[in-house]
Each structure stands twice: as C-alpha cells, then as structure tokens.
Design a protein around this motif. Structure first.
Motif, PDB file in Angstrom:
ATOM      1  N   MET A 293      46.229  37.879  28.689  1.00 23.31           N
ATOM      2  CA  MET A 293      45.086  37.839  29.602  1.00 23.31           C
ATOM      3  C   MET A 293      44.980  36.466  30.256  1.00 23.31           C
ATOM      4  O   MET A 293      44.818  36.353  31.480  1.00 23.31           O
ATOM      5  CB  MET A 293      43.813  38.165  28.823  1.00 23.31           C
ATOM      6  CG  MET A 293      42.537  38.099  29.641  1.00 23.31           C
ATOM      7  SD  MET A 293      42.412  39.417  30.853  1.00 23.31           S
ATOM      8  CE  MET A 293      40.745  39.118  31.456  1.00 23.31           C
ATOM      9  N   GLY A 294      45.074  35.409  29.469  1.00 26.00           N
ATOM     10  CA  GLY A 294      44.974  34.058  30.002  1.00 26.00           C
ATOM     11  C   GLY A 294      46.091  33.735  30.975  1.00 26.00           C
ATOM     12  O   GLY A 294      45.862  33.126  32.030  1.00 26.00           O
ATOM     13  N   SER A 295      47.312  34.137  30.627  1.00 25.44           N
ATOM     14  CA  SER A 295      48.460  33.871  31.499  1.00 25.44           C
ATOM     15  C   SER A 295      48.339  34.632  32.810  1.00 25.44           C
ATOM     16  O   SER A 295      48.708  34.118  33.877  1.00 25.44           O
ATOM     17  CB  SER A 295      49.761  34.255  30.790  1.00 25.44           C
ATOM     18  OG  SER A 295      49.956  33.482  29.628  1.00 25.44           O
ATOM     19  N   LEU A 296      47.828  35.857  32.748  1.00 23.88           N
ATOM     20  CA  LEU A 296      47.675  36.677  33.952  1.00 23.88           C
ATOM     21  C   LEU A 296      46.686  36.060  34.932  1.00 23.88           C
ATOM     22  O   LEU A 296      46.984  35.913  36.123  1.00 23.88           O
ATOM     23  CB  LEU A 296      47.218  38.075  33.564  1.00 23.88           C
ATOM     24  CG  LEU A 296      48.230  39.209  33.664  1.00 23.88           C
ATOM     25  CD1 LEU A 296      47.602  40.524  33.219  1.00 23.88           C
ATOM     26  CD2 LEU A 296      48.770  39.347  35.065  1.00 23.88           C
TER      27      LEU A 296
ATOM     28  N   VAL B  62      44.832  45.429  29.144  1.00 32.80           N
ATOM     29  CA  VAL B  62      44.743  43.994  29.430  1.00 32.80           C
ATOM     30  C   VAL B  62      44.807  43.752  30.934  1.00 32.80           C
ATOM     31  O   VAL B  62      44.060  42.930  31.482  1.00 32.80           O
ATOM     32  CB  VAL B  62      45.867  43.225  28.706  1.00 32.80           C
ATOM     33  CG1 VAL B  62      45.801  41.738  29.043  1.00 32.80           C
ATOM     34  CG2 VAL B  62      45.774  43.425  27.198  1.00 32.80           C
ATOM     35  N   VAL B  63      45.681  44.473  31.613  1.00 32.56           N
ATOM     36  CA  VAL B  63      45.817  44.316  33.060  1.00 32.56           C
ATOM     37  C   VAL B  63      44.519  44.677  33.764  1.00 32.56           C
ATOM     38  O   VAL B  63      44.066  43.971  34.678  1.00 32.56           O
ATOM     39  CB  VAL B  63      46.981  45.173  33.601  1.00 32.56           C
ATOM     40  CG1 VAL B  63      46.963  45.215  35.120  1.00 32.56           C
ATOM     41  CG2 VAL B  63      48.319  44.609  33.116  1.00 32.56           C
ATOM     42  N   PHE B  64      43.873  45.772  33.361  1.00 32.47           N
ATOM     43  CA  PHE B  64      42.615  46.171  33.991  1.00 32.47           C
ATOM     44  C   PHE B  64      41.547  45.090  33.810  1.00 32.47           C
ATOM     45  O   PHE B  64      40.752  44.825  34.726  1.00 32.47           O
ATOM     46  CB  PHE B  64      42.123  47.492  33.410  1.00 32.47           C
ATOM     47  CG  PHE B  64      42.780  48.712  34.008  1.00 32.47           C
ATOM     48  CD1 PHE B  64      43.977  48.619  34.692  1.00 32.47           C
ATOM     49  CD2 PHE B  64      42.195  49.959  33.880  1.00 32.47           C
ATOM     50  CE1 PHE B  64      44.581  49.738  35.244  1.00 32.47           C
ATOM     51  CE2 PHE B  64      42.784  51.096  34.438  1.00 32.47           C
ATOM     52  CZ  PHE B  64      43.985  50.973  35.120  1.00 32.47           C
ATOM     53  N   SER B  65      41.514  44.458  32.640  1.00 29.56           N
ATOM     54  CA  SER B  65      40.556  43.373  32.417  1.00 29.56           C
ATOM     55  C   SER B  65      40.849  42.197  33.339  1.00 29.56           C
ATOM     56  O   SER B  65      39.930  41.585  33.894  1.00 29.56           O
ATOM     57  CB  SER B  65      40.600  42.925  30.956  1.00 29.56           C
ATOM     58  OG  SER B  65      40.189  43.952  30.083  1.00 29.56           O
ATOM     59  N   ALA B  66      42.130  41.891  33.506  1.00 29.66           N
ATOM     60  CA  ALA B  66      42.513  40.798  34.399  1.00 29.66           C
ATOM     61  C   ALA B  66      42.160  41.120  35.851  1.00 29.66           C
ATOM     62  O   ALA B  66      41.745  40.243  36.618  1.00 29.66           O
ATOM     63  CB  ALA B  66      44.010  40.519  34.267  1.00 29.66           C
ATOM     64  N   LEU B  67      42.300  42.392  36.236  1.00 31.82           N
ATOM     65  CA  LEU B  67      41.954  42.797  37.591  1.00 31.82           C
ATOM     66  C   LEU B  67      40.451  42.640  37.840  1.00 31.82           C
ATOM     67  O   LEU B  67      40.032  42.229  38.929  1.00 31.82           O
ATOM     68  CB  LEU B  67      42.367  44.247  37.840  1.00 31.82           C
ATOM     69  CG  LEU B  67      43.869  44.548  37.832  1.00 31.82           C
ATOM     70  CD1 LEU B  67      44.109  46.021  38.136  1.00 31.82           C
ATOM     71  CD2 LEU B  67      44.613  43.674  38.821  1.00 31.82           C
ATOM     72  N   GLN B  68      39.647  42.982  36.842  1.00 34.22           N
ATOM     73  CA  GLN B  68      38.204  42.810  36.987  1.00 34.22           C
ATOM     74  C   GLN B  68      37.858  41.342  37.192  1.00 34.22           C
ATOM     75  O   GLN B  68      37.007  40.996  38.022  1.00 34.22           O
ATOM     76  CB  GLN B  68      37.482  43.351  35.748  1.00 34.22           C
ATOM     77  CG  GLN B  68      37.514  44.865  35.637  1.00 34.22           C
ATOM     78  CD  GLN B  68      36.792  45.380  34.408  1.00 34.22           C
ATOM     79  OE1 GLN B  68      36.758  44.710  33.381  1.00 34.22           O
ATOM     80  NE2 GLN B  68      36.226  46.568  34.500  1.00 34.22           N
ATOM     81  N   PHE B  69      38.525  40.460  36.456  1.00 30.25           N
ATOM     82  CA  PHE B  69      38.313  39.019  36.617  1.00 30.25           C
ATOM     83  C   PHE B  69      38.731  38.575  38.018  1.00 30.25           C
ATOM     84  O   PHE B  69      38.015  37.804  38.675  1.00 30.25           O
ATOM     85  CB  PHE B  69      39.127  38.260  35.565  1.00 30.25           C
ATOM     86  CG  PHE B  69      38.923  36.770  35.603  1.00 30.25           C
ATOM     87  CD1 PHE B  69      37.957  36.168  34.821  1.00 30.25           C
ATOM     88  CD2 PHE B  69      39.707  35.964  36.432  1.00 30.25           C
ATOM     89  CE1 PHE B  69      37.760  34.788  34.861  1.00 30.25           C
ATOM     90  CE2 PHE B  69      39.520  34.589  36.481  1.00 30.25           C
ATOM     91  CZ  PHE B  69      38.544  34.001  35.695  1.00 30.25           C
TER      92      PHE B  69
END
Length: 206
Positions: A108-111, A135-142
C-alpha cells in the motif's frame, strides 16, 4: 496526457496470448494478440507524447516465474509502443508472496508513493493472488481523494474455457462499478437495518 498504469503480474508460467474483445464502448481494444489484457487497451488509447508510468505489482513466487512474466509485459508493451512513440516509464513493486499485514502495508505504501498526482489511472487486476485487488482498491481510493487522480478503467480479462480447459473466448470487463460499490455503501448513514437495505437498493438503482 499523464497516465499511471497498474498491472498485477502473474506467478504462473506460460501465460497464453489472446485477442481480447470488448462489448463496452468506453473500453476500446486493438486487435492484437497479447498476454496482458491492459496492453490491448493501451494499444488503442495511447497517443504520441503521453507520459505513462507503468507500475508492475509483483508477488515473488518460489519458482521465480514472475521474473519472466515481468519482462514479458515490458517487451509486449514496448512492441505495441513502436507504432505510437509514447513516453513509457516502468516501476516494479515487489512484495513477498505472504498474506501478512506487514506485506500488505508495504505494498500500500509503495503504491501511493509511486502513483503520479493528477494522472489518469488504468488498472489491470486479471492476474495475481486474491489480496492484490483489495490493496489496489484502497490505494485507488487514496489517489482519488488526495492525489487528484481520475480512475479511467479497472480491467479484468475474462476467459471462457471448453471441457479440455482450453481458452475458447476472451473479453475485457470494466470492474470500475465494483470498485464504486464501496463508495455507495459509505454514503449511507443509518442505524436501522431494513431502512439501510432500502437506501442501498435505491442508490444502486440510479
């Protein structure tokens, strides 16, 4: 245009080529045989002068198949880009093949560090273990909330098989509506179960 492409790299070997079709007018594809569905889309939408950062998400399998699969993606997109001449940058994000909070947090942090601000995001979740899309979906929300990014497509390459487990048809599906289901749920503020169910169904009907 500034684009960020996110693609999960498979851990199995001998990824088959397919010519993907699309029944979605917002998801155009070029008629080229590819291993990675997103490359069929990129071959259609990229233009000369685009700034494209490609984030390759790698789970390090014990057989090291990810090494050849990562290079196969790069070779494939480079070949497609020969006729387009866009600017490509590749970033490989490697994590261990382990369902551990530390691994997920690292990914998540690296993404979020690698996603360019104010970029258009295209994501391919066809391959990889089951934890990656979460994890990708969480990163997209960010990225949407804090990096001023726009999600263009979340792609899944669907395969249809015969009784011999051979692929007989492939098509692309846009999974963006699935991603936005979570946003719909977050819009509901209600403590009564029946009322909350009714509100959800009303929102989904729009």
């Amino acid at each position: 245009m500034k684009r960020t492409v996110i693609c999960n790299i498979p851990m199995k070997r001998d990824i088959a080529n397919s010519v993907y079709t699309s029944e979605d007018s917002t998801l155009p594809v070029c008629e080229v045989s590819v291993k990675y569905p997103v490359n069929a889309v990129l071959g259609k939408i990229l233009s000369e002068g685009d700034q494209v950062k490609v984030l390759l998400l790698v789970k390090k399998d014990h057989n090291d198949y990810y090494v050849a699969n990562t290079q196969a993606f790069i070779d494939e997109l480079n070949q497609i880009n020969n006729d387009i001449n866009t600017n490509l940058e590749y970033v490989t994000i490697e994590t261990d093949f382990d369902e551990d909070k530390i691994v997920h947090d690292k990914l998540m942090g690296s993404l979020v560090d690698a996603i360019d601000t104010e970029s258009h995001l295209i994501v391919d979740i066809t391959f990889g273990p089951k934890d990656l899309p979460l994890v990708v979906f969480s990163a997209l929300q960010f990225a949407e909330k804090f990096l001023d990014c726009q999600i263009d497509n979340i792609i899944y390459g669907q395969g249809f098989f015969n009784e011999k487990n051979e692929v007989i048809k492939t098509k692309l599906c846009d999974m963006s509506p699935l991603y936005y289901l979570n946003s719909v749920t977050n819009m509901i503020t209600c403590r009564e179960p029946d009322k909350a169910r009714k509100m959800l169904k009303n929102l989904l009907s729009f």
